[in-house]
Design an enzyme around this catalytic site. Structure first.
Site, PDB file in Angstrom:
ATOM      1  N   LYS A  54       1.076  -1.386  -0.466  1.00 12.65           N
ATOM      2  CA  LYS A  54      -0.227   0.116   0.120  1.00 12.65           C
ATOM      3  C   LYS A  54       0.964   1.401   0.204  1.00 12.65           C
ATOM      4  O   LYS A  54      -0.008   2.296  -0.598  1.00 12.65           O
ATOM      5  CB  LYS A  54      -0.822  -0.250   1.602  1.00 12.65           C
ATOM      6  CG  LYS A  54      -2.219  -1.297   0.811  1.00 12.65           C
ATOM      7  CD  LYS A  54      -2.487  -1.312   2.187  1.00 12.65           C
ATOM      8  CE  LYS A  54      -3.821  -2.036   1.984  1.00 12.65           C
ATOM      9  NZ  LYS A  54      -4.696  -2.631   3.346  1.00 12.65           N
ATOM     10  N   GLN A  98      -5.291  -1.847   9.700  1.00 16.30           N
ATOM     11  CA  GLN A  98      -4.484  -3.525   9.715  1.00 16.30           C
ATOM     12  C   GLN A  98      -5.663  -4.463  10.052  1.00 16.30           C
ATOM     13  O   GLN A  98      -5.287  -4.708  11.273  1.00 16.30           O
ATOM     14  CB  GLN A  98      -3.133  -3.402   8.917  1.00 16.30           C
ATOM     15  CG  GLN A  98      -3.029  -4.525   8.063  1.00 16.30           C
ATOM     16  CD  GLN A  98      -3.744  -4.782   6.695  1.00 16.30           C
ATOM     17  OE1 GLN A  98      -3.271  -3.522   5.796  1.00 16.30           O
ATOM     18  NE2 GLN A  98      -4.082  -5.484   5.930  1.00 16.30           N
ATOM     19  N   ASP A 121     -11.623   2.759   4.181  1.00 22.55           N
ATOM     20  CA  ASP A 121     -11.942   0.753   4.198  1.00 22.55           C
ATOM     21  C   ASP A 121     -13.289   1.088   3.587  1.00 22.55           C
ATOM     22  O   ASP A 121     -13.987  -0.085   3.764  1.00 22.55           O
ATOM     23  CB  ASP A 121     -11.409   0.050   5.466  1.00 22.55           C
ATOM     24  CG  ASP A 121     -10.402  -0.609   5.207  1.00 22.55           C
ATOM     25  OD1 ASP A 121      -9.609  -1.071   3.977  1.00 22.55           O
ATOM     26  OD2 ASP A 121      -9.744  -0.627   6.186  1.00 22.55           O
TER      27      ASP A 121
HETATM   28  N1  GUN Z   1      -6.891  -7.326   6.123  1.00 22.27           N
HETATM   29  C1  GUN Z   1      -7.540  -7.460   4.765  1.00 22.27           C
HETATM   30  N2  GUN Z   1      -8.041  -6.755   3.995  1.00 22.27           N
HETATM   31  C2  GUN Z   1      -8.147  -6.033   4.678  1.00 22.27           C
HETATM   32  C3  GUN Z   1      -8.707  -5.123   4.283  1.00 22.27           C
HETATM   33  O1  GUN Z   1      -9.431  -4.322   3.452  1.00 22.27           O
HETATM   34  N3  GUN Z   1      -8.891  -3.389   4.401  1.00 22.27           N
HETATM   35  C4  GUN Z   1      -8.092  -3.376   5.975  1.00 22.27           C
HETATM   36  N4  GUN Z   1      -7.865  -3.383   6.740  1.00 22.27           N
HETATM   37  N5  GUN Z   1      -7.031  -4.858   6.798  1.00 22.27           N
HETATM   38  C5  GUN Z   1      -7.511  -5.529   5.416  1.00 22.27           C
END
Ligand code: GUN
Length: 293
Positions: A54, A98, A121
């Site tokens: 990311k 996360q 998100d």
């Molecule tokens: N862990 C796995 N997928 C995601 C996601 O889409 N967002 C976040 N914040 N954590 C994750």
């Protein structure tokens, strides 16, 4: 039939270039960068890789990013305090925690603390509600990636039988909601489906998946969907990522299903890269919304 392979990676690169152009325009207009802060608690190796990807994607798109790496011993109260500080910081436009968090943390209370305007998100009840009513502030990244993939591959879902396998809050439920809307990210042909959702308690799974014109699979079980569960000519989107000893595989048995489907996503290189692209899109949208007031 040999299925067309839907190239999520190539498409994600195209979308990321489009976002980079918009990010440049934003920086010129407001003399600041859109900024994402990602919070990582503990040292889960898979999460570290996701967060690193990311960060790199932000950098390439001209979006500023910061990763707060916190010890696995961080308490819920400490994390809530950090989120309060980020919520109040006008230089931070998007906040992401996360997942999964270490077991001792209260995931729901933590996610609920993120200001909905910065919730890139789109996990907060407010953002889920807005999406469900067809007036989204942000679309959740992975389902949005699926909708972009279908639209930009010229696959309409209007009036089609869409079957979603999986009912998670992050993927399955929002996909059902998005496919049901009157308009999607790509307009009316990217919505208006007849939608069925299957899950672990669904008897006769195969009977239902075989009805699908478009089969969207997010159950987290390696190679679960086999050729006999797929209607010949169906479009199959594999949203699973499962780590086997020596490789990554999806929830769909690619080798057999690609012989009956008309189009299919690979794993890796399918939906995964689009998730990150849509996170960049949400961060830029958040920055635009917070600057236009
Ligand atoms: N862990 C796995 N997928 C995601 C996601 O889409 N967002 C976040 N914040 N954590 C994750």
């Amino acid at each position: 039939m040999t299925a067309q392979i839907l190239d999520g990676k190539g498409l994600a690169n195209t979308i990321r270039q489009e976002i980079a152009v918009r990010a440049t325009a934003f920086r010129e207009r407001y003399s600041k960068s859109p900024k994402l802060v990602a919070v990582l608690v503990g040292d889960d190796p898979a999460s570290q890789v996701y967060i690193r990807n990311k960060e790199i994607a932000c950098q390439k798109a001209g979006i500023s990013s910061e990763v707060l790496k916190l010890s696995a011993a961080t308490t819920t109260q400490e994390l809530l305090g950090i989120l309060d500080r980020l919520n109040a910081d006008p230089s931070v436009h998007g906040i992401l925690v996360q997942l999964p968090l270490p077991d001792h943390l209260e995931t729901r209370s933590v996610l609920d603390r993120i200001l909905p305007a910065k919730d890139v998100d789109a996990f907060s009840p407010e953002n889920v509600g807005l999406m469900s009513q067809g007036r989204p502030r942000f679309l959740p990244c992975t389902p949005h990636g699926v909708m972009q993939l279908l639209d930009r591959s010229g696959i309409s879902i209007r009036g089609k039988e869409v079957v979603v396998v999986g009912r998670s809050d992050i993927v399955g439920k929002p996909l059902v909601s998005m496919c049901l809307q009157k308009s999607g990210p790509g307009g009316p042909s990217n919505a208006n489906a007849t939608v069925t959702c299957c899950h672990s308690q669904t008897p006769n799974l195969e009977e239902i998946t075989r009805r699908a014109d478009v089969l969207l699979v997010a159950i987290g079980k390696p190679n679960w969907i086999t050729a006999q569960m797929v209607k010949p000519g169906a479009v199959v989107v594999d949203i699973g990522i499962n780590r086997l000893e020596d490789r990554l595989v999806g929830d769909v048995d690619f080798e057999s299903v690609c012989k009956v489907a008309s189009a299919i996503t690979p794993v890796p290189g399918g939906v995964g890269p689009l998730t990150i692209a849509m996170l960049l899109d949400n961060t830029l949208r958040a920055a635009e919304q917070q600057s236009e007031r």
